[in-house]
Design an enzyme around this catalytic site. Structure first.
Site, PDB file in Angstrom:
ATOM      1  N   HIS A 103      -4.517  25.741  11.513  1.00  0.00           N
ATOM      2  CA  HIS A 103      -3.298  25.435  12.081  1.00  0.00           C
ATOM      3  C   HIS A 103      -1.912  26.279  11.698  1.00  0.00           C
ATOM      4  O   HIS A 103      -2.467  26.147   9.792  1.00  0.00           O
ATOM      5  CB  HIS A 103      -2.951  23.981  12.492  1.00  0.00           C
ATOM      6  CG  HIS A 103      -3.080  22.943  11.289  1.00  0.00           C
ATOM      7  ND1 HIS A 103      -4.119  22.371  10.759  1.00  0.00           N
ATOM      8  CD2 HIS A 103      -1.769  22.765   9.886  1.00  0.00           C
ATOM      9  CE1 HIS A 103      -3.835  21.876   9.313  1.00  0.00           C
ATOM     10  NE2 HIS A 103      -2.076  21.638   9.420  1.00  0.00           N
ATOM     11  N   HIS A 105       1.858  25.567  11.143  1.00  0.00           N
ATOM     12  CA  HIS A 105       3.087  24.386  11.062  1.00  0.00           C
ATOM     13  C   HIS A 105       4.658  25.533  11.407  1.00  0.00           C
ATOM     14  O   HIS A 105       4.529  27.160  10.898  1.00  0.00           O
ATOM     15  CB  HIS A 105       3.969  24.372   9.691  1.00  0.00           C
ATOM     16  CG  HIS A 105       2.577  23.083   9.743  1.00  0.00           C
ATOM     17  ND1 HIS A 105       2.818  21.770   9.564  1.00  0.00           N
ATOM     18  CD2 HIS A 105       1.504  23.646   9.301  1.00  0.00           C
ATOM     19  CE1 HIS A 105       1.692  20.467   8.732  1.00  0.00           C
ATOM     20  NE2 HIS A 105       1.240  22.031   8.477  1.00  0.00           N
TER      21      HIS A 105
HETATM   22  P1  AMP Z   1      -2.226  19.845   6.517  1.00  0.00           P
HETATM   23  O1  AMP Z   1      -3.797  20.123   7.259  1.00  0.00           O
HETATM   24  O2  AMP Z   1      -1.714  19.681   5.227  1.00  0.00           O
HETATM   25  O3  AMP Z   1      -1.685  21.101   7.158  1.00  0.00           O
HETATM   26  O4  AMP Z   1      -1.373  18.523   7.629  1.00  0.00           O
HETATM   27  C1  AMP Z   1      -1.346  18.067   8.931  1.00  0.00           C
HETATM   28  C2  AMP Z   1      -0.715  18.292   9.558  1.00  0.00           C
HETATM   29  O5  AMP Z   1      -0.771  17.574  11.706  1.00  0.00           O
HETATM   30  C3  AMP Z   1       0.933  17.403   8.781  1.00  0.00           C
HETATM   31  O6  AMP Z   1       1.481  17.597   9.192  1.00  0.00           O
HETATM   32  C4  AMP Z   1       0.193  16.343  10.074  1.00  0.00           C
HETATM   33  O7  AMP Z   1       1.692  14.950  10.411  1.00  0.00           O
HETATM   34  C5  AMP Z   1      -0.168  16.314  11.154  1.00  0.00           C
HETATM   35  N1  AMP Z   1      -1.076  15.885  11.649  1.00  0.00           N
HETATM   36  C6  AMP Z   1      -2.240  14.664  11.766  1.00  0.00           C
HETATM   37  N2  AMP Z   1      -2.903  13.633  12.714  1.00  0.00           N
HETATM   38  C7  AMP Z   1      -1.805  14.632  13.843  1.00  0.00           C
HETATM   39  C8  AMP Z   1      -1.997  14.327  15.578  1.00  0.00           C
HETATM   40  N3  AMP Z   1      -2.865  13.169  15.741  1.00  0.00           N
HETATM   41  N4  AMP Z   1      -1.272  15.280  16.034  1.00  0.00           N
HETATM   42  C9  AMP Z   1      -0.178  15.403  15.714  1.00  0.00           C
HETATM   43  N5  AMP Z   1      -0.396  16.234  14.358  1.00  0.00           N
HETATM   44  C10 AMP Z   1      -0.410  15.706  13.898  1.00  0.00           C
END
Ligand code: AMP
Length: 151
Positions: A103, A105
């Site tokens: 993903h 951001h």
């Molecule tokens: P990272 O893997 O460090 O890039 O972080 C994962 C991101 O996914 C974090 O910013 C979380 O807030 C976000 N996140 C986790 N679960 C969900 C969800 N169900 N829907 C949307 N975002 C999510």
């Protein structure tokens, strides 16, 4: 490297097993709001094909996701009257990755306003719905000219 886990949270969102505030979707990518936004409008862009992170994603999918991230960024500039955009992408636990489906951001920024620290603020459903609506509306005005470059 560890194999892709089809039961990660974002795979469940892709399959419709978990809800998300979707702002953009096509046959190759999905963009939805981060539930713990580091700034209002914080969006995640993911490929539909399984990919754990930057280290295993197909190059074509990576380019496609980058194109969608650009499109989201342009929409956010208008939707939030942003002054800039921060793009982040984490790989493996040591690299800060928590959810193991690639993903990107895409975060609207305003001059002099720091990002919230990660995972410190959970947005309400109302806030997320309002942000998603703003981005969807702004996307209507973002041209799709770049698309042929990615095929
Ligand atoms: P990272 O893997 O460090 O890039 O972080 C994962 C991101 O996914 C974090 O910013 C979380 O807030 C976000 N996140 C986790 N679960 C969900 C969800 N169900 N829907 C949307 N975002 C999510």
């Amino acid at each position: 490297m560890t194999a892709y886990d089809p039961n990660n949270i974002f795979a469940k969102i892709l399959r419709g097993e978990l809800p998300a505030h979707r702002v953009y979707e096509d046959e190759r990518a999905l963009a939805f709001l981060d539930i713990m936004p580091r700034a209002p409008g914080h969006t995640l862009v993911i490929p539909k094909n399984p990919a754990r992170n930057l280290l295993d994603i197909d190059q074509g999918d990576l380019g496609y996701v980058a194109g969608i991230a650009q499109r989201i960024a342009r929409a956010q500039m208008a939707a939030f009257a942003a002054d800039g955009i921060t793009v982040q992408q984490f790989n493996e636990s040591a690299g800060g990755q928590v959810v193991f489906h690639l993903h990107v951001h895409v975060i609207p920024r305003h001059e002099g306003v720091a990002l919230r620290p990660p995972a410190t603020y959970k947005a309400s459903q109302d806030e997320l719905a309002a942000s998603a609506e703003k981005i969807r509306a702004a996307l209507e005005h973002v041209p799709q000219k770049w698309e042929p470059l990615l095929r």
